[in-house]
Design an enzyme around this catalytic site. Structure first.
Site, mmCIF file in Angstrom:
data_model
loop_
_atom_site.group_PDB
_atom_site.id
_atom_site.type_symbol
_atom_site.label_atom_id
_atom_site.label_comp_id
_atom_site.label_asym_id
_atom_site.label_seq_id
_atom_site.Cartn_x
_atom_site.Cartn_y
_atom_site.Cartn_z
ATOM 1 N N CYS A 69 32.166 -26.993 -3.254
ATOM 2 C CA CYS A 69 33.301 -26.457 -2.505
ATOM 3 C C CYS A 69 34.151 -27.579 -1.928
ATOM 4 O O CYS A 69 33.659 -28.410 -1.154
ATOM 5 C CB CYS A 69 32.791 -25.566 -1.383
ATOM 6 S SG CYS A 69 34.091 -25.007 -0.263
ATOM 7 N N TYR A 200 44.284 -23.243 -6.920
ATOM 8 C CA TYR A 200 43.746 -21.882 -6.969
ATOM 9 C C TYR A 200 44.830 -20.871 -7.316
ATOM 10 O O TYR A 200 44.568 -19.879 -8.001
ATOM 11 C CB TYR A 200 43.087 -21.528 -5.625
ATOM 12 C CG TYR A 200 41.791 -22.253 -5.408
ATOM 13 C CD1 TYR A 200 40.602 -21.754 -5.918
ATOM 14 C CD2 TYR A 200 41.755 -23.462 -4.729
ATOM 15 C CE1 TYR A 200 39.410 -22.423 -5.750
ATOM 16 C CE2 TYR A 200 40.576 -24.152 -4.552
ATOM 17 C CZ TYR A 200 39.399 -23.627 -5.062
ATOM 18 O OH TYR A 200 38.217 -24.309 -4.902
#
Length: 359
Positions: A69, A200
């Site tokens: 992450c 993203y």
């Protein structure tokens, strides 16, 4: 977009989080076209004076992260740079997770050895029963109660720099110096919107139009960064700051994940000379590259995002050796740690497996 959030204890407030499933159809790609990140956080702060009910204390809290992450990677870097390893313990989730929660697959019995839980979800539910939002990393958990205190990663790293100062190592850098905060906020704000979240918006776009708009915005911002860094070693001032910490995790994942998996393919990072040299400079700086696990990163994105990669095949490449090649950025001057010095070796239990990261 200010970096700091002023909030009351326990309030759920806008911020940013690692992606989570769309509840209605168990997918990550946005059905509506443009990706709209779920930006809800538990914004309780851990401070020197304990004004939100949680005071900075050694051994009281555990930082829960996943190496894949990018948001969690920032907290790992700041913790390393400031020398907080003996003050704030760390728990490492496994690289894959299901729709319910990150899990502790890497630990014996798949249970965190300190919190004694198998799912990070348990710590969220201990604080807020049936917590309705995403179970995100990074999160800081109060060890005695097993309750999540905060998952507000933007404020988390700032507080590690400004509220945990009594426990910083000798020679720790000033990552958020007062005289540079406005500029750091401005630069990091654009980095978040257009780059950190921009990859993203490309990868999770649900329409061609949304993807093209996100792609153009991403590479416009990368061009802006290339111009900014052409003649200065770091983003703000002549030392590493919070702004560099926020950019690096996205650059480190660019060729391994975002270029192919998220279709951010105008150029690879290795084809953008200034940014590639800048990224290698940081990667080779203690506290940065030694937090990166390329294998776990590839596993998370390519196995978890089954709507993007239904075969769940994890790419073998790219070759990692080029991260260690000379970068030449020292000719621009700059002092990585200012008047301080580098952090010591990574604690044994936190080292990346040989061949998967900086080693």
């Amino acid at each position: 977009m200010p970096l700091a959030n002023q909030s009351s204890p326990g309030r759920v407030q806008s911020g940013a989080s690692f992606e989570r499933l769309n509840d209605e159809n168990d997918t990550y790609v946005s059905a509506g076209g443009e990706f709209d990140r779920d930006t809800e956080y538990i914004t309780t702060r851990i401070t020197a004076d304990g004004r939100d009910g949680y005071r900075v204390e050694p051994g009281q809290y555990r930082l829960i992260v996943a190496r894949a992450c990018p948001w969690a990677n920032r907290a790992m870097i700041v913790r390393r740079l400031l020398g907080l390893e003996d003050v704030l313990s760390i728990g490492l989730c496994g690289p894959t997770h299901d729709k319910r929660s990150w899990t502790f697959d890497l630990d014996p019995g798949a249970v965190d050895p300190v919190l004694k839980i198998a799912r990070l979800q348990d710590a969220y539910f201990a604080r807020i029963p049936n917590y309705p939002k995403g179970i995100t990393v990074p999160a800081i958990v109060e060890i005695p109660t097993g309750k999540v205190v905060t998952n507000d990663f933007a404020q988390m790293t700032l507080d590690l720099s400004t509220e945990w100062t009594a426990y910083h190592r000798d020679g720790a850098p000033q990552l958020y110096p007062e005289h540079l905060r406005d500029e750091i906020d401005d630069v990091a704000g654009r980095i978040y919107v257009d780059i950190n979240n921009g990859v993203y918006r490309c990868g999770f776009a649900g329409s061609q139009q949304a993807y093209v708009a996100a792609y153009d915005r991403l590479f416009t911002a990368l061009d802006w960064l290339s111009d900014r860094l052409a003649n200065q070693r770091y983003l703000v001032g002549d030392t590493i700051t919070e702004a560099d910490v926020r950019l690096f995790p996205t650059l480190a994942r660019f060729d391994a994940v975002y270029h192919g998996h998220f279709k951010c393919n105008r150029h690879k990072l290795t084809e953008m000379p200034v940014l590639w040299a800048y990224a290698r400079d940081l990667f080779q700086t203690p506290g940065f590259g030694d937090t990166i696990d390329f294998e776990q990163t590839k596993q998370t994105y390519h196995i978890v995002h089954t709507d993007i990669n239904p075969t769940r095949i994890v790419p073998k490449g790219p070759d990692l050796d080029n991260w260690h090649t000379p970068h030449g950025r020292e000719t621009l001057g700059g002092r990585p740690f200012g008047e301080g010095n580098p952090p010591g070796p990574t604690p044994v239990g936190e080292r990346v497996q040989a061949g998967y990261g900086a080693i």
